[in-house]
Design a protein around this motif. Sequence first.
Motif, short mmCIF file in Angstrom:
data_model
loop_
_atom_site.label_atom_id
_atom_site.label_comp_id
_atom_site.label_asym_id
_atom_site.label_seq_id
_atom_site.Cartn_x
_atom_site.Cartn_y
_atom_site.Cartn_z
N GLY A 235 1.22 -1.36 -0.39
CA GLY A 235 0.22 0.14 -0.02
C GLY A 235 0.74 1.23 -0.35
O GLY A 235 2.29 1.33 0.27
N PRO A 236 -0.10 2.54 -0.14
CA PRO A 236 1.44 3.41 -0.72
C PRO A 236 1.61 3.79 0.57
O PRO A 236 0.77 4.14 1.87
CB PRO A 236 0.13 4.72 -0.95
CG PRO A 236 -1.17 4.43 -0.39
CD PRO A 236 -1.33 2.89 -0.22
N ARG A 250 3.25 11.39 0.98
CA ARG A 250 3.05 9.93 0.31
C ARG A 250 3.15 9.85 -0.71
O ARG A 250 3.87 10.11 -1.51
CB ARG A 250 1.24 10.62 0.34
CG ARG A 250 0.49 11.05 1.84
CD ARG A 250 -0.70 11.23 0.81
NE ARG A 250 -2.06 11.18 2.29
CZ ARG A 250 -2.99 11.37 2.28
NH1 ARG A 250 -4.11 11.14 1.50
NH2 ARG A 250 -3.67 11.58 3.07
N SER A 252 2.78 7.23 -4.33
CA SER A 252 2.28 7.04 -5.23
C SER A 252 1.13 6.04 -5.23
O SER A 252 1.05 5.41 -5.25
CB SER A 252 2.98 7.42 -6.61
OG SER A 252 2.07 7.26 -7.92
N TYR A 253 -0.27 6.96 -5.18
CA TYR A 253 -1.15 6.20 -5.32
C TYR A 253 -1.29 5.28 -6.73
O TYR A 253 -1.62 4.38 -6.71
CB TYR A 253 -2.81 7.12 -5.50
CG TYR A 253 -3.61 6.62 -6.20
CD1 TYR A 253 -4.25 5.00 -5.24
CD2 TYR A 253 -4.72 6.12 -7.07
CE1 TYR A 253 -5.56 5.25 -6.04
CE2 TYR A 253 -5.53 6.49 -7.50
CZ TYR A 253 -6.96 4.62 -6.60
OH TYR A 253 -7.72 4.80 -7.11
N LYS A 254 -0.90 6.00 -8.22
CA LYS A 254 -0.59 5.39 -9.67
C LYS A 254 0.26 3.99 -9.00
O LYS A 254 0.21 3.05 -10.26
CB LYS A 254 -0.83 6.28 -10.65
CG LYS A 254 -2.37 7.26 -9.91
CD LYS A 254 -1.64 7.84 -11.45
CE LYS A 254 -3.23 8.66 -12.11
NZ LYS A 254 -3.24 9.85 -13.27
N THR A 256 1.24 2.45 -7.49
CA THR A 256 0.97 1.26 -5.66
C THR A 256 -0.11 0.66 -7.30
O THR A 256 0.42 -0.93 -6.58
CB THR A 256 0.17 2.08 -4.63
OG1 THR A 256 0.90 2.64 -3.61
CG2 THR A 256 -0.43 0.33 -3.81
N LEU A 278 -4.94 2.43 0.51
CA LEU A 278 -5.14 2.43 -1.00
C LEU A 278 -6.48 3.09 -0.69
O LEU A 278 -6.86 4.19 -1.50
CB LEU A 278 -5.40 1.83 -1.64
CG LEU A 278 -4.80 1.25 -3.19
CD1 LEU A 278 -3.81 2.17 -3.88
CD2 LEU A 278 -5.29 0.13 -3.81
N ILE A 281 -5.63 6.75 0.86
CA ILE A 281 -5.17 8.32 0.03
C ILE A 281 -6.73 8.56 -0.83
O ILE A 281 -6.52 9.58 -1.83
CB ILE A 281 -4.34 7.90 0.00
CG1 ILE A 281 -3.80 7.32 -0.88
CG2 ILE A 281 -3.34 7.76 0.94
CD1 ILE A 281 -2.57 7.10 -1.55
N CYS A 282 -7.39 7.52 -1.44
CA CYS A 282 -8.20 8.29 -3.09
C CYS A 282 -10.22 7.18 -1.97
O CYS A 282 -9.82 6.06 -1.85
CB CYS A 282 -7.55 6.77 -3.58
SG CYS A 282 -8.66 7.64 -4.92
N GLY A 285 -10.15 4.12 -3.47
CA GLY A 285 -8.83 3.11 -3.51
C GLY A 285 -8.57 1.76 -3.40
O GLY A 285 -8.20 0.95 -4.48
N GLU A 288 -9.96 0.65 -7.08
CA GLU A 288 -9.24 0.53 -8.49
C GLU A 288 -8.36 -0.40 -7.93
O GLU A 288 -7.61 -0.90 -8.13
CB GLU A 288 -8.68 2.41 -7.96
CG GLU A 288 -9.46 3.45 -8.05
CD GLU A 288 -9.86 3.31 -10.22
OE1 GLU A 288 -9.25 2.53 -10.51
OE2 GLU A 288 -10.89 4.04 -9.83
#
Length: 372
Positions: A235-236, A250, A252-254, A256, A278, A281-282, A285, A288
């Motif tokens: 996870g991020p 933080r 990166s979400y993408k 990850t 995940l 932060i989104c 998440g 996704e």
Amino acid sequence: MEHMKRKTEIDKLEREEHLEREEWIGLLTGWDEEDRAYAGERAREISHRYFGNRIYVRGLIEFTSYCRNDCYYCGLRRSNTKACRYRLPEAEILSCCEAGYGLGFRTFVLQGGEDSGYTEDRMIALIRRIKALWPDCALTLSVGEWEEEAYRQFYEAGADRYLLRHETADSVHYGVLHPSDMSLAHRIDCLQKLKAIGYQTGCGFMVGAPGQTGETLAKDMSFIEELHPHMAGIGPFIPHRDTPFGKNQRGSYKLTLFLLSLLRIMEKNILLPATTALGTICDRGREEGVLAGANVIMPNLSPVAVREKYAIYENKLCTGEEAAEHMDRLQNSMRNIGYEITFERGDWKERQREKGKERTRQWNINMISCRR
């Protein structure tokens, strides 16, 4: 030209389940959205091939926020005097399991810091009690580093799975994240012993951890390939203000999501969670993560009064769809993207491997694994 090269590398990963170190570095430092979309497409197809549209749910019980370790990134580190400490008594843990069983859960995950208040004998008694009351349920432990005999005793008492994130497969980077009394050699030694004992074993790492580079990520992916775990949790990185890394950015979400897809492509039948981080932060998440190849979600079964106290990072999601009492919301969110949650145990299952793909190598970090 570069995109075609990366697509070829993703195809090679699916076919051979292996990339050379330089290929990993190039892929993880040069990727773009087109690469991520392609990897996600391949990961979804593979996930459907092995699991259909089923998403396994596990009931997470965060039973203690005490920890003897001083990891620089964690809000529960022993030096954090601002942390809200709690330790659930056995009776309250059993109440969580009872409530979860009534909701349909058939896997419980006991997660906590390395708490000296929960001794080996106390853990063994708790495990035995849970398995006696709910023998049809799987029990996962995530309680850190112990001696080999303790791991064996937990297993013989009834524990089925063990999650121990390796955090990084680079020894220098490990030293950036941890004090000198902790070592990567010992962490890897623990993971190898857990597998040898018979646990369904999980490792994992944070994406965007301080000091992480394309090279350290390449080592992480190579390590997972060689360990061949049954589970992996990634996870991020999310900073906690009361740690030495409190002002870091933080992860990166993408990136990850891209790494989740690559893990699914490489380790096709792995149990792969869409982590709480995940979802933190989104807003989408969790969804996704599933679309990137994840097939496990762990709603929180902990008592409501302590959920916010288990603050390993800032603003950790613990309500709404993340809460076990709102399974209808989780079911709807999964159905909206074409998936169904399932409460079955969802054990890891071996698959037929092509000749020449058996994995027997031991991870080499150029040092002898030894106990602390």
